[in-house]
Design a protein around this motif. Sequence first.
Motif, PDB file in Angstrom:
ATOM      1  N   PRO A 197       0.807  -1.225   0.000  1.00  0.00           N
ATOM      2  CA  PRO A 197       0.000   0.000   0.000  1.00  0.00           C
ATOM      3  C   PRO A 197       0.841   1.277   0.000  1.00  0.00           C
ATOM      4  O   PRO A 197       1.923   1.302   0.565  1.00  0.00           O
ATOM      5  N   THR A 198       0.323   2.259  -0.684  1.00  0.00           N
ATOM      6  CA  THR A 198       0.809   3.629  -0.494  1.00  0.00           C
ATOM      7  C   THR A 198      -0.447   4.466  -0.279  1.00  0.00           C
ATOM      8  O   THR A 198      -1.561   3.997  -0.583  1.00  0.00           O
ATOM      9  N   ALA A 199      -0.288   5.674   0.185  1.00  0.00           N
ATOM     10  CA  ALA A 199      -1.466   6.509   0.479  1.00  0.00           C
ATOM     11  C   ALA A 199      -2.294   6.707  -0.786  1.00  0.00           C
ATOM     12  O   ALA A 199      -3.521   6.579  -0.774  1.00  0.00           O
ATOM     13  N   GLY A 200      -1.612   6.975  -1.893  1.00  0.00           N
ATOM     14  CA  GLY A 200      -2.317   7.239  -3.148  1.00  0.00           C
ATOM     15  C   GLY A 200      -3.065   6.009  -3.627  1.00  0.00           C
ATOM     16  O   GLY A 200      -4.227   6.088  -4.047  1.00  0.00           O
ATOM     17  N   ARG A 201      -2.377   4.857  -3.572  1.00  0.00           N
ATOM     18  CA  ARG A 201      -3.024   3.626  -4.049  1.00  0.00           C
ATOM     19  C   ARG A 201      -4.237   3.280  -3.185  1.00  0.00           C
ATOM     20  O   ARG A 201      -5.256   2.790  -3.682  1.00  0.00           O
ATOM     21  N   LEU A 202      -4.092   3.529  -1.888  1.00  0.00           N
ATOM     22  CA  LEU A 202      -5.194   3.210  -0.975  1.00  0.00           C
ATOM     23  C   LEU A 202      -6.420   4.069  -1.282  1.00  0.00           C
ATOM     24  O   LEU A 202      -7.563   3.604  -1.219  1.00  0.00           O
ATOM     25  N   ARG A 203      -6.141   5.334  -1.646  1.00  0.00           N
ATOM     26  CA  ARG A 203      -7.247   6.216  -2.019  1.00  0.00           C
ATOM     27  C   ARG A 203      -7.945   5.690  -3.265  1.00  0.00           C
ATOM     28  O   ARG A 203      -9.170   5.659  -3.366  1.00  0.00           O
TER      29      ARG A 203
END
Lengths: 311, 221
Positions: free
Chosen positions: B52-58
């Motif tokens: 996960p990264t913050a962007g991917r999670l969004r």
Amino acid sequence: MASEPHALTRRQLLGGLLALAAGAALPPCSAVAEPGDILTRRVPATGEALPLVGLGSWITFNVGDDPLLLASCTAVMAAFFAGGGRMIDSSPMYGSSQATIGHGLAELDAAERVYAADKVWTSRPAEGPAQIEASRRDWGLPRFDLLQVHNLLAWEENLATLQAMRAAGEVRHVGITTSHGRRHAALERILREADLDFVQLTYNIVDREAERRLLPLARERGIGVIANRPFQQKRLIRRLEGKPLPDWAAELGAATWAQFILKFIVSHPAVSCAIPATTRVDHVRENLAAAREPLPDAALRRRMADYVHRL
Amino acid sequence: MSAWWSYRPEDLLMFSSRVYERLFVLHNQALWPAQPLALALGAGLCLVLLRPTAGRLRLVALLLAAAWGFVAWAFLWQRYAPINWGIRYVVPLFALQAGLLLVLGGRRGGLALPSGSGASRGLGLGLAGYAVFLHPLTAVALGRGLAGAEVFALAPDPLAIATLGLAAMVRPARHGWALLVVPALWCLFSAATLSLLDGPAAWPPLLAVAIAVAARLMAPG
Ligand SMILES: NC(=O)c1ccc[n+]([C@@H]2O[C@H](COP(=O)([O-])OP(=O)(O)OC[C@H]3O[C@@H](n4cnc5c(N)ncnc54)[C@H](OP(=O)(O)O)[C@@H]3O)[C@@H](O)[C@H]2O)c1
């Protein structure tokens, strides 16, 4: 209260006259033979003869817009009409069943043939007329033959709506339903007080509570009886399957448990018809065949019930 | 005998298993070839949960929100509601879940995944993986054939189970719990329906709820 105790006398009189006009030498509750040997019994209120076996639609006809399943329901209806059946029972509670029936009636061009029995099912009586109109459109008929208050729901107000429709010629008969033996005390009171053509309740060879008070009362009041859940939604047949029919079932013309049960139900003199539901053409034929001679008399009915009880 | 307790559970079921199965067959026929695309999106979801990264999670939250909206409309409203009037009352809950995913997951910093490999992470990933890759095969195991498969993002059960996977492991915990409620309620409802229709099919959604709640309880705040 929506009851019209005095109006009943006039209606009963009218029913008697119509029965006479139809040349009925038999009392309103006796079984009579019609072409094709399907036995009929007269609707006490009007003297109209209805076949002893009808067709339910709970679960079996709730098939959405699936073309395959719609076609299979139409085949069941075709076999039902071909075998002499007339009454089909439904409700706005039954999902897409009403639309399925409408589809079948249109495909079979059977609007004239069917005796259309539907229900009003709402706790908000003001919405009753709109619900009935939506149901009527689903069936694709100009009007219903019978409208019933489903499960006694807001029954006083809903029955008043139906009675007003009957007075205006928008429906021929009115009734009320229950099932599973529920609220029989309230139903007894309603049968005594209200102006009804039909009552629908659960009656079969093991659910016999109605025999004690409701069936005799309905007969006395000239109210037709529709027996629902004849097979307890198949549970009864599953319980009996694998157990032997008595030797004397053949004399009754009952080749299967389904026929044995149906013959028991419809031979009660107060019962107008039973309304088994099915998804199968062979079952609809088998069920209709139970509405033929011979039917058991009172002594044989006792023997049938005892036999099943012992199993 | 007028009381509600005189009803048996099966008295409340208003359609047969044959009709229920056909819902998925017709749904799949109408949506083909959306299934491979949905599988690819599901695989992407699993990859994001793995790395996960913050962007991917969004992105995942937005994808899930869209899927909840789509399933509410295309499956619940169009197909299921005509044979089960109770579904009318479920559709707003699906819309609520889509809204929650948008609000809690769609904004920057709304959801986070703890690094490392805790038990809750493993269980959450397991749920998502099951929902995307194995759940469609239950149709085969139950003799319905692939034509009646329930596919992630197109049918409600695998969507709810995959969302439970995400909700089981995200931070902060209150957001995780908030995202867990509707999918858990759906899975319980579905398990109840399936247990009346054909018994064994009820286990996956039921177990998914138990696993998600256990994982959520184990997850660090
Ligand atoms: N409160 C109310 O107003 C109320 C309540 C209950 C019922 N009803 C009405 O009464 C109707 C009948 O009741 P129900 O549908 O609950 O139950 P039912 O008629 O007692 O049983 C229906 C089941 O019996 C099976 N069946 C039919 N004929 C058969 C045969 N010859 N051999 C073996 N199995 C047979 C059918 O399976 P297959 O498809 O395999 O034939 C179906 O699953 C309803 O459809 C509804 O119209 C009204």
